[in-house]
Design a protein around this motif. Sequence first.
Motif, mmCIF file in Angstrom:
data_model
loop_
_atom_site.group_PDB
_atom_site.id
_atom_site.type_symbol
_atom_site.label_atom_id
_atom_site.label_comp_id
_atom_site.label_asym_id
_atom_site.label_seq_id
_atom_site.Cartn_x
_atom_site.Cartn_y
_atom_site.Cartn_z
ATOM 1 N N ASN A 1 1.616 -66.507 -11.475
ATOM 2 C CA ASN A 1 -0.354 -67.052 -11.709
ATOM 3 C C ASN A 1 -0.550 -67.627 -12.574
ATOM 4 N N TYR B 1 -4.791 -71.966 -8.137
ATOM 5 C CA TYR B 1 -3.422 -71.537 -8.952
ATOM 6 C C TYR B 1 -2.141 -71.943 -7.917
ATOM 7 N N SER C 1 0.051 -70.262 -5.284
ATOM 8 C CA SER C 1 -1.013 -69.892 -3.734
ATOM 9 C C SER C 1 -0.696 -70.004 -2.724
ATOM 10 N N ALA D 1 -6.968 -67.889 -5.060
ATOM 11 C CA ALA D 1 -6.958 -65.956 -5.765
ATOM 12 C C ALA D 1 -5.176 -66.240 -6.349
ATOM 13 N N PRO D 2 -5.249 -65.295 -6.676
ATOM 14 C CA PRO D 2 -3.711 -65.295 -8.029
ATOM 15 C C PRO D 2 -2.910 -65.378 -6.405
ATOM 16 N N TYR E 1 -0.012 -64.127 -7.351
ATOM 17 C CA TYR E 1 0.583 -62.514 -7.172
ATOM 18 C C TYR E 1 -0.165 -61.448 -7.771
ATOM 19 N N THR E 2 0.089 -59.902 -6.556
ATOM 20 C CA THR E 2 -1.329 -59.055 -7.146
ATOM 21 C C THR E 2 -0.192 -57.859 -8.071
ATOM 22 N N ALA F 1 0.099 -54.285 -9.415
ATOM 23 C CA ALA F 1 -0.296 -53.381 -9.596
ATOM 24 C C ALA F 1 0.524 -51.761 -10.295
ATOM 25 N N GLN G 1 0.908 -62.691 -2.227
ATOM 26 C CA GLN G 1 -0.654 -62.680 -1.271
ATOM 27 C C GLN G 1 -1.110 -64.341 -1.208
#
Length: 295
Positions: A126, A133, A136, A142-143, A145-146, A148, A158
């Motif tokens: 990220n 990023y 991406s 947006a990053p 990778y998310t 969790a 993502q």
Amino acid sequence: MRLSEQARVSRQVAYLTSAAERMDRVQRQLATNRRIDRASDDPSGAALALQHRKSIAFEAQMRRNLENGTAFLNVTEAALSSANDLIQRVRELTVQAANDTLGASERQSVGAEVNQLIEQLAQVANTNFGGVYIFSGHRTSAPAYTVAGQPPAAVAWQGDAGQRLHRISAQDVVPVNIIGDQVFGNLFDRLIQLRDALNAGAPGAQVRPFLADLDAGLDRILSARAEVGARINRFEAATERSLDTDTNLQELKAGIEDIDIAETIVRFTASQNALEAALGAIGRTSNLSLLNFLR
């Protein structure tokens, strides 16, 4: 043919005006060091110089593109280098854990370090440069990778497969980004599974299969680094060509627009002498009339 006094004076004024304008033009050229100050000075030369100016401006824009692209690629190379080091460390730990002499508590210690390496690798994936990023694709806000859970239970891609294109010449457009999913693949999933297996005290036979996934991940990163390195070399070569082109264009433009100092000084001296001679001659004859010549 009868020459009136008014006609004589008009001709004298016209000659003086013309001589003064010639001297003023040369004087202006000396002051500005430019042969063409207005298009009327040399219409064809001015048109050619304008073309050179457009080409110079285009090359300047290309160098800005190249500079931005090179910076982006350098950041990408640094991120890939960090990812390579992290995965290489995981591989070293996996080789240790694959040895059946390790006990359950030792495997759990290895699992704890692997977990830290997963979190670091997610941060690398990220990486953000200038608000973008880098892995991406087109979804740069947006990053890539998310993450969790804590510790990470899942690291999900993502981004998209969009390429960020930079024009580096009139003919060439080159992508500057590397797609994260193409580099990391399923590596995060396998690393999480490896960590969980180590925490559960899995024997060496269950740990050894992860080495193939780590080697595949290292190969993908090596391939990406080779691609980035080739692009950096291409950008640097294009920058050198642009600088050479700019130098040539500047010389061509200067040959059209700029003056020859020595030649212009000679012309200025000649025009000054001509004006002074005209002023002297007109001054001596301005008060004369036909009666003066009949005496």
